[in-house]
Design a protein around this motif. Structure first.
Motif, PDB file in Angstrom:
ATOM      1  N   MET A 161      11.652  16.822 -17.382  1.00  0.00           N
ATOM      2  CA  MET A 161      11.475  15.430 -17.775  1.00  0.00           C
ATOM      3  C   MET A 161      11.065  15.321 -19.238  1.00  0.00           C
ATOM      4  SD  MET A 161      12.177  12.885 -15.900  1.00  0.00           S
ATOM      5  CE  MET A 161      11.310  11.401 -16.278  1.00  0.00           C
ATOM      6  N   ALA A 162      10.248  16.304 -19.710  1.00  0.00           N
ATOM      7  CA  ALA A 162       9.682  16.199 -21.053  1.00  0.00           C
ATOM      8  C   ALA A 162      10.762  16.076 -22.106  1.00  0.00           C
ATOM      9  CB  ALA A 162       8.788  17.397 -21.335  1.00  0.00           C
ATOM     10  N   ASN A 163      11.919  16.772 -21.895  1.00  0.00           N
ATOM     11  CA  ASN A 163      12.943  16.747 -22.930  1.00  0.00           C
ATOM     12  C   ASN A 163      13.658  15.402 -23.002  1.00  0.00           C
ATOM     13  OD1 ASN A 163      14.373  16.945 -20.580  1.00  0.00           O
ATOM     14  ND2 ASN A 163      15.729  18.580 -21.285  1.00  0.00           N
ATOM     15  N   ARG A 164      13.399  14.513 -22.042  1.00  0.00           N
ATOM     16  CA  ARG A 164      13.960  13.168 -22.098  1.00  0.00           C
ATOM     17  C   ARG A 164      13.012  12.195 -22.794  1.00  0.00           C
ATOM     18  NH1 ARG A 164      16.288  12.448 -15.900  1.00  0.00           N
ATOM     19  NH2 ARG A 164      17.646  14.293 -15.913  1.00  0.00           N
ATOM     20  N   CYS A 165      11.820  12.644 -23.058  1.00  0.00           N
ATOM     21  CA  CYS A 165      10.821  11.785 -23.686  1.00  0.00           C
ATOM     22  C   CYS A 165      10.891  11.873 -25.205  1.00  0.00           C
ATOM     23  CB  CYS A 165       9.416  12.176 -23.229  1.00  0.00           C
ATOM     24  SG  CYS A 165       9.118  11.944 -21.467  1.00  0.00           S
ATOM     25  N   VAL A 166      10.392  10.850 -25.850  1.00  0.00           N
ATOM     26  CA  VAL A 166      10.320  10.828 -27.309  1.00  0.00           C
ATOM     27  C   VAL A 166       9.105  11.631 -27.756  1.00  0.00           C
ATOM     28  CG1 VAL A 166      10.052   9.379 -29.351  1.00  0.00           C
ATOM     29  CG2 VAL A 166      11.377   8.542 -27.391  1.00  0.00           C
ATOM     30  N   PRO A 167       9.288  12.664 -28.588  1.00  0.00           N
ATOM     31  CA  PRO A 167       8.123  13.399 -29.102  1.00  0.00           C
ATOM     32  C   PRO A 167       7.324  12.513 -30.047  1.00  0.00           C
ATOM     33  CG  PRO A 167      10.146  14.185 -30.136  1.00  0.00           C
ATOM     34  CD  PRO A 167      10.564  13.231 -29.065  1.00  0.00           C
ATOM     35  N   LEU A 168       6.010  12.546 -29.900  1.00  0.00           N
ATOM     36  CA  LEU A 168       5.160  11.608 -30.639  1.00  0.00           C
ATOM     37  C   LEU A 168       3.930  12.307 -31.190  1.00  0.00           C
ATOM     38  CD1 LEU A 168       4.412   8.622 -31.360  1.00  0.00           C
ATOM     39  CD2 LEU A 168       3.289   8.509 -29.132  1.00  0.00           C
ATOM     40  N   VAL A 169       3.600  11.983 -32.422  1.00  0.00           N
ATOM     41  CA  VAL A 169       2.383  12.485 -33.064  1.00  0.00           C
ATOM     42  C   VAL A 169       1.451  11.298 -33.293  1.00  0.00           C
ATOM     43  CG1 VAL A 169       1.397  13.610 -35.098  1.00  0.00           C
ATOM     44  CG2 VAL A 169       3.602  14.385 -34.183  1.00  0.00           C
ATOM     45  N   LEU A 170       0.173  11.486 -32.988  1.00  0.00           N
ATOM     46  CA  LEU A 170      -0.838  10.456 -33.180  1.00  0.00           C
ATOM     47  C   LEU A 170      -1.633  10.749 -34.455  1.00  0.00           C
ATOM     48  CD1 LEU A 170      -2.142  10.310 -29.505  1.00  0.00           C
ATOM     49  CD2 LEU A 170      -0.795   8.533 -30.657  1.00  0.00           C
ATOM     50  N   LEU A 171      -1.790   9.751 -35.293  1.00  0.00           N
ATOM     51  CA  LEU A 171      -2.529   9.898 -36.542  1.00  0.00           C
ATOM     52  C   LEU A 171      -3.729   8.958 -36.555  1.00  0.00           C
ATOM     53  CD1 LEU A 171      -2.812  10.822 -39.563  1.00  0.00           C
ATOM     54  CD2 LEU A 171      -1.330   8.881 -40.143  1.00  0.00           C
ATOM     55  N   ALA A 172      -4.913   9.516 -36.774  1.00  0.00           N
ATOM     56  CA  ALA A 172      -6.128   8.712 -36.887  1.00  0.00           C
ATOM     57  C   ALA A 172      -6.658   8.816 -38.312  1.00  0.00           C
ATOM     58  CB  ALA A 172      -7.189   9.184 -35.896  1.00  0.00           C
ATOM     59  N   CYS A 173      -6.768   7.684 -38.985  1.00  0.00           N
ATOM     60  CA  CYS A 173      -7.323   7.635 -40.337  1.00  0.00           C
ATOM     61  C   CYS A 173      -8.705   6.981 -40.288  1.00  0.00           C
ATOM     62  CB  CYS A 173      -6.414   6.813 -41.248  1.00  0.00           C
ATOM     63  SG  CYS A 173      -4.744   7.479 -41.468  1.00  0.00           S
ATOM     64  N   GLY A 174      -9.576   7.372 -41.189  1.00  0.00           N
ATOM     65  CA  GLY A 174     -10.900   6.765 -41.196  1.00  0.00           C
ATOM     66  C   GLY A 174     -11.898   7.589 -41.986  1.00  0.00           C
ATOM     67  N   PHE A 203      -8.092  10.392 -28.820  1.00  0.00           N
ATOM     68  CA  PHE A 203      -6.857  11.165 -28.721  1.00  0.00           C
ATOM     69  C   PHE A 203      -6.508  11.466 -27.265  1.00  0.00           C
ATOM     70  CE2 PHE A 203      -7.809  11.944 -33.173  1.00  0.00           C
ATOM     71  CZ  PHE A 203      -6.553  11.968 -33.751  1.00  0.00           C
ATOM     72  N   GLU A 204      -7.498  11.861 -26.493  1.00  0.00           N
ATOM     73  CA  GLU A 204      -7.248  12.207 -25.097  1.00  0.00           C
ATOM     74  C   GLU A 204      -6.821  10.977 -24.296  1.00  0.00           C
ATOM     75  OE1 GLU A 204      -7.297  15.331 -23.993  1.00  0.00           O
ATOM     76  OE2 GLU A 204      -7.917  16.078 -25.968  1.00  0.00           O
ATOM     77  N   LEU A 205      -7.496   9.866 -24.515  1.00  0.00           N
ATOM     78  CA  LEU A 205      -7.159   8.629 -23.816  1.00  0.00           C
ATOM     79  C   LEU A 205      -5.755   8.165 -24.167  1.00  0.00           C
ATOM     80  CD1 LEU A 205     -10.556   6.809 -24.407  1.00  0.00           C
ATOM     81  CD2 LEU A 205      -9.646   7.424 -22.154  1.00  0.00           C
ATOM     82  N   ALA A 206      -5.434   8.233 -25.457  1.00  0.00           N
ATOM     83  CA  ALA A 206      -4.114   7.783 -25.901  1.00  0.00           C
ATOM     84  C   ALA A 206      -3.016   8.674 -25.332  1.00  0.00           C
ATOM     85  CB  ALA A 206      -4.060   7.783 -27.427  1.00  0.00           C
ATOM     86  N   ARG A 207      -3.235   9.973 -25.340  1.00  0.00           N
ATOM     87  CA  ARG A 207      -2.214  10.881 -24.816  1.00  0.00           C
ATOM     88  C   ARG A 207      -1.973  10.636 -23.333  1.00  0.00           C
ATOM     89  NH1 ARG A 207      -2.524  17.474 -24.851  1.00  0.00           N
ATOM     90  NH2 ARG A 207      -4.417  17.009 -23.647  1.00  0.00           N
ATOM     91  N   ASP A 208      -3.042  10.478 -22.561  1.00  0.00           N
ATOM     92  CA  ASP A 208      -2.883  10.212 -21.131  1.00  0.00           C
ATOM     93  C   ASP A 208      -2.082   8.930 -20.898  1.00  0.00           C
ATOM     94  OD1 ASP A 208      -4.251  12.474 -20.386  1.00  0.00           O
ATOM     95  OD2 ASP A 208      -6.147  11.445 -19.986  1.00  0.00           O
ATOM     96  N   HIS A 209      -2.412   7.904 -21.662  1.00  0.00           N
ATOM     97  CA  HIS A 209      -1.732   6.618 -21.482  1.00  0.00           C
ATOM     98  C   HIS A 209      -0.249   6.721 -21.834  1.00  0.00           C
ATOM     99  CE1 HIS A 209      -1.277   2.224 -21.419  1.00  0.00           C
ATOM    100  NE2 HIS A 209      -0.521   2.391 -22.499  1.00  0.00           N
ATOM    101  N   LEU A 210       0.048   7.341 -22.956  1.00  0.00           N
ATOM    102  CA  LEU A 210       1.443   7.448 -23.387  1.00  0.00           C
ATOM    103  C   LEU A 210       2.265   8.298 -22.435  1.00  0.00           C
ATOM    104  CD1 LEU A 210       0.726   7.787 -27.179  1.00  0.00           C
ATOM    105  CD2 LEU A 210       1.961   5.901 -26.112  1.00  0.00           C
ATOM    106  N   HIS A 211       1.668   9.362 -21.915  1.00  0.00           N
ATOM    107  CA  HIS A 211       2.382  10.187 -20.939  1.00  0.00           C
ATOM    108  C   HIS A 211       2.646   9.394 -19.660  1.00  0.00           C
ATOM    109  CE1 HIS A 211       1.184  14.361 -22.778  1.00  0.00           C
ATOM    110  NE2 HIS A 211       1.990  13.665 -23.543  1.00  0.00           N
ATOM    111  N   SER A 212       1.725   8.508 -19.306  1.00  0.00           N
ATOM    112  CA  SER A 212       1.889   7.740 -18.071  1.00  0.00           C
ATOM    113  C   SER A 212       3.048   6.759 -18.149  1.00  0.00           C
ATOM    114  CB  SER A 212       0.595   6.986 -17.733  1.00  0.00           C
ATOM    115  OG  SER A 212       0.394   5.890 -18.617  1.00  0.00           O
ATOM    116  N   THR A 213       3.495   6.415 -19.362  1.00  0.00           N
ATOM    117  CA  THR A 213       4.627   5.501 -19.509  1.00  0.00           C
ATOM    118  C   THR A 213       5.949   6.172 -19.162  1.00  0.00           C
ATOM    119  OG1 THR A 213       5.080   6.025 -21.842  1.00  0.00           O
ATOM    120  CG2 THR A 213       3.408   4.342 -21.392  1.00  0.00           C
ATOM    121  N   GLY A 214       5.970   7.513 -19.210  1.00  0.00           N
ATOM    122  CA  GLY A 214       7.206   8.240 -18.969  1.00  0.00           C
ATOM    123  C   GLY A 214       8.173   8.195 -20.135  1.00  0.00           C
ATOM    124  N   GLN A 215       7.746   7.606 -21.243  1.00  0.00           N
ATOM    125  CA  GLN A 215       8.627   7.456 -22.409  1.00  0.00           C
ATOM    126  C   GLN A 215       8.342   8.465 -23.515  1.00  0.00           C
ATOM    127  OE1 GLN A 215       8.849   3.302 -23.837  1.00  0.00           O
ATOM    128  NE2 GLN A 215       7.722   2.733 -21.987  1.00  0.00           N
TER     129      GLN A 215
END
Length: 264
Positions: free
Chosen positions: A1-14, A27-39
């Motif tokens: 399934m992973a190869n059907r998903c869009v690879p994504l990098v998260l950037l935090a500035c501050g 980062f952990e919360l965002a990754r879990d949420h994005l993976h749950s979309t299946g996209q």
């Protein structure tokens, strides 16, 4: 399934002044949420501390903030600290930092596609080009409303070209900021709102206040960061007065410079 998903990098500035456990939890919360979309398949995370020229009161030197962030992220196998923004001689707009990192990500992606060895097969198996999104807390969206802090064109580019992943923070909920901004509402399909169910209102401001008063900050920031702070005598009453009478560089720079294009 992973190869059907869009690879994504998260950037935090501050500022990351200092980095806290809550910063890393985003980062952990965002990754879990994005993976749950299946996209999406989150393939990396970047912490990008601001340069010293930002001018925020109490901002300790970038070399210390970089060192503390690296110590804090030693246990992460997918989030790293990048020094590029912190080493710039002047404050860098968030959108410029995003352009820089997206250019690097695309270059690495194209180089990876040209390799056929097994070590790179998983990273390059997706048929989608990688994306970069800005990771932030709910309070970040409110900065778009501060007069003179953002150029309208930059908000448009961050939200429209790249996109945001915004995590709720305590009582602060990003839905209100989304509703009040025409630009954010127009690009709502490119903005992911992540709810933090376990309320954590830890802030770097409160951590610094506790440190100045000699109070414990254990379990709010990593032990390695606490040790570094004590070793280098950071976050004292003197350090908090740094930049006290300095105007934030974003406010002065926006007046001086013309709008940058996407290709700058």
């Amino acid at each position: 399934m992973a190869n059907r998903c869009v690879p994504l990098v998260l950037l935090a500035c501050g500022s990351f002044n200092p980095i806290t456990n809550q910063h890393m939890r985003l980062f952990e919360l965002a990754r879990d949420h994005l993976h749950s979309t299946g996209q999406y398949q989150v393939v990396g995370g970047i912490v990008s501390p601001v340069s010293d020229s930002y001018g925020k009161q109490g901002l300790v030197q970038a070399k210390h903030r970089i060192a503390m962030a690296k110590l804090a992220l030693q246990s992460s196998n997918w989030v790293r600290v990048d020094e590029w923004e912190s080493q710039q001689p002047d404050w860098t707009e968030t959108v410029v930092t995003m352009r820089y990192h997206y250019g690097r990500i695309l270059k690495e992606y194209e180089q990876g596609r040209g390799m056929n060895n097994n070590s790179n097969r998983n990273a390059t198996s997706s048929s989608h080009s990688p994306q970069l999104k800005l990771l932030c807390g709910a309070d970040f969206l409110d900065t778009f409303k501060v007069p003179g802090l953002w150029q309208d064109e930059h908000v448009e580019e961050v939200a429209g070209r790249f996109g945001l992943v915004c995590v709720s923070r305590g009582r602060l909920q990003p839905e209100q900021a989304m509703h009040e901004s025409d630009t954010l509402s127009r690009h709502r399909q490119n903005i992911f709102l992540v709810r933090e169910w376990m309320r954590n209102e830890t802030s770097a401001t409160e951590v610094r206040r506790a440190l100045r008063r000699g109070l414990s900050v254990k379990y709010l920031i990593p032990d390695s960061v606490i040790e570094y702070i004590h070793k280098h005598h950071l976050y004292t009453e003197d350090s908090e007065r740094r930049n006290k009478d300095v105007v934030l560089r974003p406010l002065s720079k926006q007046v001086q410079q013309p709008v940058n294009s996407w290709d700058d």
